[in-house]
Design a protein around this motif. Structure first.
Motif, PDB file in Angstrom:
ATOM      1  N   ARG A 187      -1.250 -14.400  -4.056  1.00  0.00           N
ATOM      2  CA  ARG A 187      -1.964 -15.480  -3.360  1.00  0.00           C
ATOM      3  C   ARG A 187      -1.932 -16.731  -4.203  1.00  0.00           C
ATOM      4  NH1 ARG A 187      -6.003 -11.228  -1.910  1.00  0.00           N
ATOM      5  NH2 ARG A 187      -5.562 -10.789   0.260  1.00  0.00           N
ATOM      6  N   PRO A 188      -1.816 -17.900  -3.707  1.00  0.00           N
ATOM      7  CA  PRO A 188      -1.712 -18.280  -2.297  1.00  0.00           C
ATOM      8  C   PRO A 188      -0.277 -18.437  -1.827  1.00  0.00           C
ATOM      9  CG  PRO A 188      -2.088 -20.242  -3.585  1.00  0.00           C
ATOM     10  CD  PRO A 188      -2.019 -19.080  -4.555  1.00  0.00           C
ATOM     11  N   ARG A 189       0.718 -18.166  -2.693  1.00  0.00           N
ATOM     12  CA  ARG A 189       2.100 -18.456  -2.324  1.00  0.00           C
ATOM     13  C   ARG A 189       2.717 -17.405  -1.410  1.00  0.00           C
ATOM     14  NH1 ARG A 189       5.962 -19.540  -6.864  1.00  0.00           N
ATOM     15  NH2 ARG A 189       5.482 -17.390  -7.271  1.00  0.00           N
ATOM     16  N   TYR A 190       2.438 -16.129  -1.639  1.00  0.00           N
ATOM     17  CA  TYR A 190       3.026 -15.034  -0.874  1.00  0.00           C
ATOM     18  C   TYR A 190       4.547 -15.085  -0.913  1.00  0.00           C
ATOM     19  CZ  TYR A 190      -1.726 -14.655   0.849  1.00  0.00           C
ATOM     20  OH  TYR A 190      -3.079 -14.528   0.928  1.00  0.00           O
ATOM     21  N   ALA A 191       5.114 -15.245  -2.102  1.00  0.00           N
ATOM     22  CA  ALA A 191       6.566 -15.339  -2.253  1.00  0.00           C
ATOM     23  C   ALA A 191       7.151 -14.091  -2.903  1.00  0.00           C
ATOM     24  CB  ALA A 191       6.930 -16.564  -3.080  1.00  0.00           C
ATOM     25  N   ILE A 192       6.439 -13.513  -3.875  1.00  0.00           N
ATOM     26  CA  ILE A 192       6.923 -12.321  -4.580  1.00  0.00           C
ATOM     27  C   ILE A 192       5.903 -11.215  -4.382  1.00  0.00           C
ATOM     28  CG2 ILE A 192       7.552 -11.351  -6.816  1.00  0.00           C
ATOM     29  CD1 ILE A 192       8.333 -14.193  -7.669  1.00  0.00           C
ATOM     30  N   GLY A 193       6.396 -10.070  -3.932  1.00  0.00           N
ATOM     31  CA  GLY A 193       5.512  -8.943  -3.677  1.00  0.00           C
ATOM     32  C   GLY A 193       5.926  -7.716  -4.461  1.00  0.00           C
ATOM     33  N   VAL A 194       5.304  -6.610  -4.135  1.00  0.00           N
ATOM     34  CA  VAL A 194       5.593  -5.322  -4.756  1.00  0.00           C
ATOM     35  C   VAL A 194       5.846  -4.321  -3.639  1.00  0.00           C
ATOM     36  CG1 VAL A 194       4.664  -3.484  -6.223  1.00  0.00           C
ATOM     37  CG2 VAL A 194       4.146  -5.862  -6.741  1.00  0.00           C
ATOM     38  N   CYS A 195       6.874  -3.493  -3.786  1.00  0.00           N
ATOM     39  CA  CYS A 195       7.183  -2.487  -2.777  1.00  0.00           C
ATOM     40  C   CYS A 195       6.084  -1.429  -2.752  1.00  0.00           C
ATOM     41  CB  CYS A 195       8.520  -1.822  -3.057  1.00  0.00           C
ATOM     42  SG  CYS A 195       9.927  -2.910  -2.782  1.00  0.00           S
ATOM     43  N   ALA A 196       5.545  -1.211  -1.574  1.00  0.00           N
ATOM     44  CA  ALA A 196       4.491  -0.220  -1.385  1.00  0.00           C
ATOM     45  C   ALA A 196       4.886   0.685  -0.230  1.00  0.00           C
ATOM     46  CB  ALA A 196       3.161  -0.915  -1.096  1.00  0.00           C
ATOM     47  N   GLN A 197       4.259   1.843  -0.169  1.00  0.00           N
ATOM     48  CA  GLN A 197       4.579   2.801   0.877  1.00  0.00           C
ATOM     49  C   GLN A 197       3.644   2.633   2.059  1.00  0.00           C
ATOM     50  OE1 GLN A 197       4.830   6.797  -0.512  1.00  0.00           O
ATOM     51  NE2 GLN A 197       6.145   7.380   1.193  1.00  0.00           N
ATOM     52  N   VAL A 198       4.218   2.744   3.244  1.00  0.00           N
ATOM     53  CA  VAL A 198       3.422   2.686   4.455  1.00  0.00           C
ATOM     54  C   VAL A 198       2.560   3.941   4.485  1.00  0.00           C
ATOM     55  CG1 VAL A 198       3.486   2.673   6.970  1.00  0.00           C
ATOM     56  CG2 VAL A 198       5.172   1.376   5.679  1.00  0.00           C
ATOM     57  N   VAL A 199       1.256   3.729   4.597  1.00  0.00           N
ATOM     58  CA  VAL A 199       0.332   4.852   4.625  1.00  0.00           C
ATOM     59  C   VAL A 199       0.176   5.302   6.070  1.00  0.00           C
ATOM     60  CG1 VAL A 199      -1.995   5.631   4.078  1.00  0.00           C
ATOM     61  CG2 VAL A 199      -0.865   3.959   2.612  1.00  0.00           C
ATOM     62  N   GLY A 200       0.403   6.567   6.293  1.00  0.00           N
ATOM     63  CA  GLY A 200       0.291   7.103   7.646  1.00  0.00           C
ATOM     64  C   GLY A 200      -0.443   8.426   7.619  1.00  0.00           C
ATOM     65  N   VAL A 201      -0.204   9.211   8.629  1.00  0.00           N
ATOM     66  CA  VAL A 201      -0.840  10.512   8.727  1.00  0.00           C
ATOM     67  C   VAL A 201      -0.211  11.445   7.683  1.00  0.00           C
ATOM     68  CG1 VAL A 201      -1.276  12.457  10.261  1.00  0.00           C
ATOM     69  CG2 VAL A 201      -1.206  10.131  11.167  1.00  0.00           C
ATOM     70  N   GLY A 202      -1.021  12.194   7.022  1.00  0.00           N
ATOM     71  CA  GLY A 202      -0.546  13.137   6.022  1.00  0.00           C
ATOM     72  C   GLY A 202      -1.514  13.195   4.865  1.00  0.00           C
ATOM     73  N   CYS A 203      -1.109  13.891   3.819  1.00  0.00           N
ATOM     74  CA  CYS A 203      -1.967  13.999   2.644  1.00  0.00           C
ATOM     75  C   CYS A 203      -1.104  14.177   1.406  1.00  0.00           C
ATOM     76  CB  CYS A 203      -2.942  15.162   2.787  1.00  0.00           C
ATOM     77  SG  CYS A 203      -2.145  16.776   2.883  1.00  0.00           S
ATOM     78  N   VAL A 204      -1.704  13.982   0.245  1.00  0.00           N
ATOM     79  CA  VAL A 204      -1.047  14.172  -1.031  1.00  0.00           C
ATOM     80  C   VAL A 204      -1.763  15.301  -1.743  1.00  0.00           C
ATOM     81  CG1 VAL A 204      -0.436  13.117  -3.229  1.00  0.00           C
ATOM     82  CG2 VAL A 204      -0.385  11.752  -1.152  1.00  0.00           C
ATOM     83  N   LEU A 205      -1.018  16.338  -2.125  1.00  0.00           N
ATOM     84  CA  LEU A 205      -1.574  17.485  -2.828  1.00  0.00           C
ATOM     85  C   LEU A 205      -0.753  17.730  -4.073  1.00  0.00           C
ATOM     86  CD1 LEU A 205      -3.576  19.869  -2.892  1.00  0.00           C
ATOM     87  CD2 LEU A 205      -1.903  21.160  -1.575  1.00  0.00           C
ATOM     88  N   ASP A 206      -1.359  17.637  -5.239  1.00  0.00           N
ATOM     89  CA  ASP A 206      -0.677  17.808  -6.523  1.00  0.00           C
ATOM     90  C   ASP A 206       0.537  16.876  -6.653  1.00  0.00           C
ATOM     91  OD1 ASP A 206      -2.490  19.754  -7.372  1.00  0.00           O
ATOM     92  OD2 ASP A 206      -1.335  21.371  -6.416  1.00  0.00           O
ATOM     93  N   GLY A 207       0.406  15.648  -6.178  1.00  0.00           N
ATOM     94  CA  GLY A 207       1.479  14.672  -6.317  1.00  0.00           C
ATOM     95  C   GLY A 207       2.578  14.786  -5.294  1.00  0.00           C
ATOM     96  N   VAL A 208       2.469  15.725  -4.344  1.00  0.00           N
ATOM     97  CA  VAL A 208       3.467  15.899  -3.303  1.00  0.00           C
ATOM     98  C   VAL A 208       2.890  15.412  -1.983  1.00  0.00           C
ATOM     99  CG1 VAL A 208       4.917  17.567  -2.072  1.00  0.00           C
ATOM    100  CG2 VAL A 208       4.433  17.894  -4.504  1.00  0.00           C
ATOM    101  N   ARG A 209       3.638  14.572  -1.281  1.00  0.00           N
ATOM    102  CA  ARG A 209       3.168  14.018  -0.017  1.00  0.00           C
ATOM    103  C   ARG A 209       3.622  14.917   1.129  1.00  0.00           C
ATOM    104  NH1 ARG A 209       0.744   9.979   1.934  1.00  0.00           N
ATOM    105  NH2 ARG A 209       1.244   9.059   3.925  1.00  0.00           N
ATOM    106  N   TYR A 210       2.661  15.346   1.937  1.00  0.00           N
ATOM    107  CA  TYR A 210       2.926  16.172   3.113  1.00  0.00           C
ATOM    108  C   TYR A 210       2.596  15.366   4.357  1.00  0.00           C
ATOM    109  CZ  TYR A 210       2.995  20.010  -0.226  1.00  0.00           C
ATOM    110  OH  TYR A 210       3.292  20.817  -1.278  1.00  0.00           O
ATOM    111  N   THR A 211       3.474  15.423   5.366  1.00  0.00           N
ATOM    112  CA  THR A 211       3.228  14.698   6.617  1.00  0.00           C
ATOM    113  C   THR A 211       2.671  15.630   7.665  1.00  0.00           C
ATOM    114  OG1 THR A 211       5.507  15.028   7.285  1.00  0.00           O
ATOM    115  CG2 THR A 211       4.962  12.944   6.208  1.00  0.00           C
TER     116      THR A 211
END
Length: 131
Positions: A107-131
């Motif tokens: 903020r306020p430029r919104y020019a450089i970002g960081v890659c993030a994961q789309v959060v959806g349905v599922g869960c994370v168990l012991d570092g493993v993502r399950y959908t």
């Protein structure tokens, strides 16, 4: 309503000719200059895309598991940015892994970002993502 258009055209034509009836419709000699205000400071936003495109003769070799995609400028092939990497409008995140560029930290430029994961349905168990 049909009478309005010819009357308006007559008034505009008379104004262009500078006749007396035209001065009756003009606001007077108070001239106001309109200067538009820019929506954002364009000097502070870097330009990542350049035209014409300047691509290397051969596409890059991406590491195993990294997608080869067209950049955000729709110009050249590039290796997709991965989770946690910096991203821009040109260097885009890997869409095949469900990544998007999160600009909220710039903020306020919104020019450089960081890659993030789309959060959806599922869960994370012991570092493993399950959908």
């Amino acid at each position: 309503m049909r009478w309005f258009l010819p009357w308006t055209l007559a008034a505009v034509t008379a104004a262009a000719a500078g006749s007396v009836p035209a001065t009756a419709f003009s606001p007077g000699s108070t001239a106001m200059a309109f200067t538009p205000v820019p929506l954002e400071d364009t000097a502070s936003r870097p330009q990542f895309c350049k035209w014409p495109c300047e691509c290397p003769p051969s596409p890059p070799r991406c590491p195993l598991g990294v997608s080869l995609i067209t950049d955000g400028c729709e110009c050249c092939k590039m290796c997709a940015q991965q989770l946690g990497d910096n991203c821009t409008e040109a260097a885009i995140c890997d869409p095949h892994r469900g990544l998007y560029c999160d600009y909220s930290g710039d903020r306020p430029r919104y020019a450089i970002g960081v890659c993030a994961q789309v959060v959806g349905v599922g869960c994370v168990l012991d570092g493993v993502r399950y959908t």
